[in-house]
Design an enzyme around this catalytic site. Structure first.
Site, PDB file in Angstrom:
ATOM      1  N   LYS A   1      -3.398  -9.650  -7.561  1.00  0.00           N
ATOM      2  CA  LYS A   1      -4.738 -10.008  -7.071  1.00  0.00           C
ATOM      3  C   LYS A   1      -5.762  -8.947  -7.496  1.00  0.00           C
ATOM      4  O   LYS A   1      -5.418  -7.770  -7.664  1.00  0.00           O
ATOM      5  CB  LYS A   1      -4.738 -10.171  -5.546  1.00  0.00           C
ATOM      6  CG  LYS A   1      -4.538  -8.903  -4.788  1.00  0.00           C
ATOM      7  CD  LYS A   1      -4.815  -9.052  -3.305  1.00  0.00           C
ATOM      8  CE  LYS A   1      -4.682  -7.645  -2.726  1.00  0.00           C
ATOM      9  NZ  LYS A   1      -4.937  -7.450  -1.363  1.00  0.00           N
TER      10      LYS A   1
ATOM     11  N   LYS B   1       0.838  -1.202   0.000  1.00  0.00           N
ATOM     12  CA  LYS B   1       0.000   0.000   0.000  1.00  0.00           C
ATOM     13  C   LYS B   1       0.867   1.243   0.000  1.00  0.00           C
ATOM     14  O   LYS B   1       0.565   2.225  -0.675  1.00  0.00           O
ATOM     15  CB  LYS B   1      -0.942   0.007   1.220  1.00  0.00           C
ATOM     16  CG  LYS B   1      -2.067  -0.993   1.056  1.00  0.00           C
ATOM     17  CD  LYS B   1      -3.125  -0.869   2.122  1.00  0.00           C
ATOM     18  CE  LYS B   1      -4.207  -1.919   1.906  1.00  0.00           C
ATOM     19  NZ  LYS B   1      -5.057  -2.147   3.046  1.00  0.00           N
TER      20      LYS B   1
ATOM     21  N   LYS C   1      -9.501  -3.305  -5.326  1.00  0.00           N
ATOM     22  CA  LYS C   1     -10.163  -2.024  -5.586  1.00  0.00           C
ATOM     23  C   LYS C   1      -9.158  -0.965  -5.985  1.00  0.00           C
ATOM     24  O   LYS C   1      -9.497   0.030  -6.591  1.00  0.00           O
ATOM     25  CB  LYS C   1     -10.836  -1.520  -4.301  1.00  0.00           C
ATOM     26  CG  LYS C   1     -11.944  -2.369  -3.786  1.00  0.00           C
ATOM     27  CD  LYS C   1     -12.293  -1.923  -2.361  1.00  0.00           C
ATOM     28  CE  LYS C   1     -13.103  -3.001  -1.663  1.00  0.00           C
ATOM     29  NZ  LYS C   1     -13.247  -2.797  -0.235  1.00  0.00           N
TER      30      LYS C   1
HETATM   31  P1  TYM Z   1     -10.601  -6.117   2.596  1.00  0.00           P
HETATM   32  O1  TYM Z   1     -11.667  -5.130   2.896  1.00  0.00           O
HETATM   33  O2  TYM Z   1      -9.476  -5.696   1.714  1.00  0.00           O
HETATM   34  O3  TYM Z   1     -11.208  -7.427   1.961  1.00  0.00           O
HETATM   35  C1  TYM Z   1     -12.308  -8.130   2.534  1.00  0.00           C
HETATM   36  C2  TYM Z   1     -12.109  -9.620   2.329  1.00  0.00           C
HETATM   37  O4  TYM Z   1     -11.958  -9.922   0.933  1.00  0.00           O
HETATM   38  C3  TYM Z   1     -10.800 -10.739   0.745  1.00  0.00           C
HETATM   39  N1  TYM Z   1     -10.207 -10.429  -0.578  1.00  0.00           N
HETATM   40  C4  TYM Z   1      -9.933 -11.356  -1.512  1.00  0.00           C
HETATM   41  N2  TYM Z   1     -10.107 -12.688  -1.525  1.00  0.00           N
HETATM   42  C5  TYM Z   1      -9.749 -13.337  -2.663  1.00  0.00           C
HETATM   43  N3  TYM Z   1      -9.218 -12.716  -3.762  1.00  0.00           N
HETATM   44  C6  TYM Z   1      -9.030 -11.388  -3.788  1.00  0.00           C
HETATM   45  N4  TYM Z   1      -8.531 -10.793  -4.867  1.00  0.00           N
HETATM   46  C7  TYM Z   1      -9.388 -10.639  -2.613  1.00  0.00           C
HETATM   47  N5  TYM Z   1      -9.334  -9.316  -2.295  1.00  0.00           N
HETATM   48  C8  TYM Z   1      -9.847  -9.209  -1.046  1.00  0.00           C
HETATM   49  C9  TYM Z   1      -9.866 -10.358   1.875  1.00  0.00           C
HETATM   50  O5  TYM Z   1      -8.913 -11.374   2.121  1.00  0.00           O
HETATM   51  C10 TYM Z   1     -10.828 -10.153   3.014  1.00  0.00           C
HETATM   52  O6  TYM Z   1     -11.114 -11.390   3.650  1.00  0.00           O
HETATM   53  N6  TYM Z   1      -7.765  -5.970   6.690  1.00  0.00           N
HETATM   54  C11 TYM Z   1      -8.990  -6.495   6.144  1.00  0.00           C
HETATM   55  C12 TYM Z   1     -10.234  -6.061   6.897  1.00  0.00           C
HETATM   56  C13 TYM Z   1     -10.230  -6.413   8.355  1.00  0.00           C
HETATM   57  C14 TYM Z   1     -10.384  -7.719   8.884  1.00  0.00           C
HETATM   58  C15 TYM Z   1     -10.409  -7.531  10.294  1.00  0.00           C
HETATM   59  C16 TYM Z   1     -10.506  -8.987   8.314  1.00  0.00           C
HETATM   60  C17 TYM Z   1     -10.161  -5.538   9.384  1.00  0.00           C
HETATM   61  N7  TYM Z   1     -10.269  -6.212  10.551  1.00  0.00           N
HETATM   62  C18 TYM Z   1     -10.556  -8.627  11.142  1.00  0.00           C
HETATM   63  C19 TYM Z   1     -10.645 -10.071   9.166  1.00  0.00           C
HETATM   64  C20 TYM Z   1     -10.662  -9.887  10.562  1.00  0.00           C
HETATM   65  C21 TYM Z   1      -9.136  -5.960   4.729  1.00  0.00           C
HETATM   66  O7  TYM Z   1      -8.609  -4.939   4.387  1.00  0.00           O
HETATM   67  O8  TYM Z   1     -10.007  -6.689   3.956  1.00  0.00           O
END
Ligand code: TYM
Length: 329
Positions: free
Chosen positions: A194, A111, A197
């Site tokens: 991957k 990031k 967004k």
């Molecule tokens: P975030 O908001 O980026 O994504 C949400 C979920 O989507 C999954 N994901 C993917 N899975 C497969 N292929 C992809 N290309 C892909 N892009 C995103 C992510 O692995 C995630 O499960 N840090 C986390 C949010 C968070 C969180 C937490 C997650 C904050 N606190 C506590 C679990 C537990 C995040 O930015 O996810």
């Protein structure tokens, strides 16, 4: 029945990677587990610099979560900032993780490099400490996520173990749960990155609310390679394998078995697009209904906040007591 927690950031439209990597598992787990799902707006603040955006995105994301099938009767869906214990335990977690550990986080490095000329907040660096608080507050045993979050769950485990060692058994040690296919959905235009967004062009990213035409177009233009052989090999044929993974996650047939059914990329691309469209159409219809009634959404989130807060507050107190902080009388 396992205690499950997982969260998603309201930083932009939800895409197919979020759906196949995480949301599908959240929905399938809700009837056998005790599940908590947060819309983590405090995390989104790490990259927020305009007024009036985050609230709308939070509500839109809530509508998506209910539209994909989370049922507020069994799943606790809440907004992170509604529960102050997240920020409070987050600080304690910052004091339990080291600068060195945070420096090794690949998501931070990624990031930071993508933001080149932009503001890199300290929150972007300490982000995993807040994420650890999200998980540990709910005594979560399982955290259903995509592959990219595994390192954050690992550091959560390390933080929890360190805290327990310093102050006595306080936190449950969680584990990441990833789906067999769909844990890493790749960008259709650049299948070595991957789906995300934050990529510059939308052409490789399929959003849950894209029109059927847009979805078909994105799949038809998906980058593959020139030899036109449908083989499942993520290393050597990342584009074709990504399509097979998406089709597999959408249909339930193993990607290797699907590979045998195709002799041309064109048919694979259009079948893949059609499978995704047929999954997304009912979700889009439910989304349209839900988003048209914001007060109902607020109500659903407030039910979630009450349930989540009761648990989070207790865990925070347990942690403060374990440390031996002076209680307010
Ligand atoms: P975030 O908001 O980026 O994504 C949400 C979920 O989507 C999954 N994901 C993917 N899975 C497969 N292929 C992809 N290309 C892909 N892009 C995103 C992510 O692995 C995630 O499960 N840090 C986390 C949010 C968070 C969180 C937490 C997650 C904050 N606190 C506590 C679990 C537990 C995040 O930015 O996810």
């Amino acid at each position: 029945m396992a205690r499950v927690l997982s969260c998603i950031q309201p930083t932009g439209p939800v895409h197919l990677g979020n759906y196949l990597g995480a949301l599908v598992n959240w929905v399938s787990g809700q009837n056998r587990n005790d599940v908590f799902h947060g819309i983590v707006d405090l995390h989104a603040l790490t990259v927020t610099d305009k007024p009036g955006v985050i609230g709308d995105q939070t509500l839109q994301l809530a509508a998506v979560l209910f539209a994909v099938g989370l049922d507020p009767k069994v799943a606790t869906v809440f907004v992170q900032s509604h529960i102050p214990a997240h920020s409070q335990l987050g600080w304690i977690m910052e004091c339990t993780v080291s600068y060195g550990e945070l420096s090794r986080m690949t998501q931070f490095k990624d990031k930071q490099s993508k933001r080149e000329a932009e503001f890199v907040s300290a929150g972007l660096f300490t982000y995993p400490a807040l994420q650890a608080a999200d998980i540990l507050l709910y005594d979560a045993e399982e955290v259903p996520v995509g592959d990219d979050q595994k390192q954050h769950i690992e550091i959560t485990r390390d933080i929890a173990m360190r805290f327990n060692h310093r102050f006595g058994e306080t936190f449950v040690i969680p584990k990441a749960v990833t789906p067999p296919v769909g844990a890493r959905v790749m960008d259709l235009q650049d299948p070595t990155s991957k789906m995300s967004k934050s990529t510059e062009s939308d052409a490789g990213c399929v959003y849950l609310l894209d029109s059927p035409e847009a979805i078909m177009k994105k799949f038809k233009r998906a980058v593959t390679d020139s030899d036109n052989e449908v083989i499942y090999d993520r290393e050597k044929k990342p584009g074709v394998s990504n399509l097979l993974d998406i089709l597999s996650a959408s249909t339930g047939t193993a990607p290797q078995a699907l590979a045998g059914q195709y002799s041309q990329y064109g048919k694979l691309k259009s079948d893949c697009g059609e499978a995704v469209v047929s999954i997304l159409q009912p979700i889009q219809a439910r989304y349209t209904n839900l988003i048209s009634d914001p007060s109902q959404l607020h109500e659903m989130l407030s039910v979630g906040a009450i349930r989540a807060e009761a648990i989070a507050q207790k865990t925070l107190q347990r942690a403060q007591q374990a440390i031996g902080m002076t209680p307010r009388r």
